[in-house]
Enzyme design. Structure first.
Site, short mmCIF file in Angstrom:
data_model
loop_
_atom_site.label_atom_id
_atom_site.label_comp_id
_atom_site.label_asym_id
_atom_site.label_seq_id
_atom_site.Cartn_x
_atom_site.Cartn_y
_atom_site.Cartn_z
N SER A 1 1.19 -14.52 43.85
CA SER A 1 -0.05 -15.21 44.16
C SER A 1 -1.18 -14.18 44.27
O SER A 1 -0.93 -12.99 44.41
CB SER A 1 0.11 -15.96 45.48
OG SER A 1 0.00 -15.03 46.55
N ARG B 1 -2.08 -19.54 54.69
CA ARG B 1 -0.66 -19.71 55.05
C ARG B 1 -0.55 -19.57 56.56
O ARG B 1 0.00 -18.59 57.07
CB ARG B 1 0.18 -18.63 54.38
CG ARG B 1 0.10 -18.67 52.86
CD ARG B 1 0.71 -17.41 52.26
NE ARG B 1 0.77 -17.52 50.81
CZ ARG B 1 1.12 -16.53 50.00
NH1 ARG B 1 1.43 -15.34 50.51
NH2 ARG B 1 1.17 -16.72 48.70
N CYS C 1 4.69 -3.79 48.18
CA CYS C 1 5.92 -4.13 47.46
C CYS C 1 6.46 -2.94 46.65
O CYS C 1 7.67 -2.78 46.51
CB CYS C 1 5.67 -5.24 46.46
SG CYS C 1 5.07 -6.78 47.09
N ASP D 1 11.65 -4.97 48.03
CA ASP D 1 12.49 -6.17 48.14
C ASP D 1 13.92 -5.81 48.50
O ASP D 1 14.64 -6.61 49.09
CB ASP D 1 12.50 -6.95 46.81
CG ASP D 1 11.14 -7.44 46.41
OD1 ASP D 1 10.16 -7.17 47.13
OD2 ASP D 1 11.04 -8.08 45.34
N ASP E 1 5.07 -9.82 53.21
CA ASP E 1 4.04 -8.79 53.14
C ASP E 1 2.81 -9.14 52.31
O ASP E 1 1.99 -8.27 52.01
CB ASP E 1 4.63 -7.44 52.71
CG ASP E 1 5.38 -7.49 51.39
OD1 ASP E 1 5.52 -8.58 50.82
OD2 ASP E 1 5.82 -6.42 50.93
N1 ABU Z 1 6.50 -10.15 46.53
C1 ABU Z 1 5.27 -10.48 47.07
C2 ABU Z 1 4.75 -11.82 46.54
C3 ABU Z 1 3.96 -12.44 47.55
C4 ABU Z 1 3.06 -13.54 47.10
O1 ABU Z 1 2.93 -13.82 45.92
O2 ABU Z 1 2.45 -14.14 47.95
#
Ligand code: ABU
Length: 377
Positions: free
Chosen positions: A303, A267, A355, A110, A250
């Site tokens: 998610s 998405r 991440c 991040d 990502d």
């Molecule tokens: N930092 C990644 C989170 C992405 C997601 O929850 O879709």
């Protein structure tokens, strides 16, 4: 001590990986509320307004998986560096505001963006993450000392006054109908104003000469414009997806190798972005449903699409969370060797395998994977 073998170099997410940073879970906090983010985990002991360290057993388990992941990479000959945790429970302040807690040093993706020989510290937009770059400074200093070609850059530190946030956003946004939410995402009418440039590094997908910047809950248009001016030799594109809570590209749009991008079908990408990839002979593959879909994760703000948050070791080899067996099968069909990595315990700390890492060195040079123009791209 200087290590003259160190070199910063990475233009995309698939060239052979030689050196990487892997985050740590030490001291991670459920952040105190702030304008950009309001944690609310009433069933897990942290209702809205409360904050404090993540439970010790969760931190220990996440650290075990992060350490094991670092070991897997090292055994494949990849050098691994780690951040230096701070006391993230401390109150922090600037002349403009005081924030009751910090956050942590997972996920480093991040905060840091590697483009070629440059590592760029992102602005961030959470007050709790304003000082997070300090956890990475020992590694960055070492790289700077060792590699005479390394460019160490920091985007302008934002002031993050109330002018940077839409007042009352969270009270209203979650109550508006889906169609209105998606309209607001398309128009990028979300929590951040355009008062100053703001971006998280994890909102940027790197494909050689093309950088795709997702406008999101943590990246505004001004941040995108700053990146565009900062990388004048690149084509820098602002993109959005049909996602009510966009946060980091990502787990949505994951380039795997030249000509192949993994896409989260829930998405959908803008038609123009799809077309840009297609006319440049990229195959856009919809990822299978995450295996972890039904499994609730305590204190997680991510998610299930963390499933696609995978790390390439080279164009033929990918690290995939070990329970994501359907995704592994899908990738094997595309000719990948899949390295299964236990990583579920790290999810509540903010991310998956991508991440949790920052490229420091990959073999490879700047290439143009999109010779054909389309629409605004
Ligand atoms: N930092 C990644 C989170 C992405 C997601 O929850 O879709």
């Amino acid at each position: 001590m200087n290590d003259r073998t160190l070199r910063v170099n990475s233009w995309n997410g698939w060239d052979p990986l030689r050196h990487v940073l892997v985050g740590r879970a030490d001291g991670t906090m459920v952040q105190a509320p702030e304008p950009a983010v309001q944690r609310d985990f009433p069933d897990d002991g942290f209702p809205l307004g409360s904050y404090g360290p993540m439970p010790a057993e969760m931190t220990a388990e996440a650290n075990e998986q992060l350490d094991d992941f670092a070991g897997i990479l090292q055994r494949r000959g990849i050098r691994v560096d780690r951040p230096t945790a701070l006391d993230f429970s401390q109150q922090v302040a600037t002349p403009d505001w005081t924030q009751e807690s910090m956050f942590g040093c997972m996920p480093p993706r991040d905060v840091l963006l590697t483009v070629g020989n440059e590592i760029l510290e992102a602005t961030m937009c959470y007050r709790s993450r304003w000082f997070e770059y300090l956890a990475y400074r020992p590694v960055l200093q070492q790289l700077f000392d060792a590699d005479p070609n390394m460019r160490w850059e920091a985007a302008p530190k934002p002031r993050l006054t109330d002018a940077s946030y839409r007042p009352g956003f969270w009270e209203t946004y979650n109550k508006v109908p889906l169609a209105e939410k998606l309209e607001r995402v398309r128009n990028h009418d979300l929590v951040l104003t355009e008062a100053e440039p703001l971006f998280d590094a994890a909102d940027i997908a790197r494909c050689g000469k093309d950088l795709f910047v997702q406008l999101s809950l943590v990246t505004n248009r001004s941040g995108y414009r700053w990146l565009k001016r900062h990388f004048p030799d690149h084509r820098v594109h602002a993109v959005t997806f049909t996602n009510t809570h966009p946060l980091h590209i990502d787990a949505t749009w994951v380039p795997l190798r030249p000509g192949l991008v993994l896409h989260c079908g829930e998405r959908p990408a803008e038609p123009e972005l799809m077309k840009y990839y297609e006319i440049n002979d990229w195959e856009v593959v919809e990822a299978v449903q995450p295996a972890s879909w039904k499994h609730y994760q305590r204190l997680s703000f991510c998610s299930p699409w963390l499933a696609v948050n995978i790390l390439n070791l080279d164009p033929q080899t990918v690290c995939v969370e070990e329970t994501e067996v359907h995704l592994a099968d899908q990738l094997v069909k595309y000719g990948f060797e899949v390295v299964p990595v236990p990583f579920r315990a790290v999810g509540p700390f903010g991310g998956g395998l991508h991440c949790a890492t920052v490229d420091i060195e990959r073999d490879g040079v700047l290439e143009d994977y999109f010779p054909h123009r389309y629409g605004r791209f």
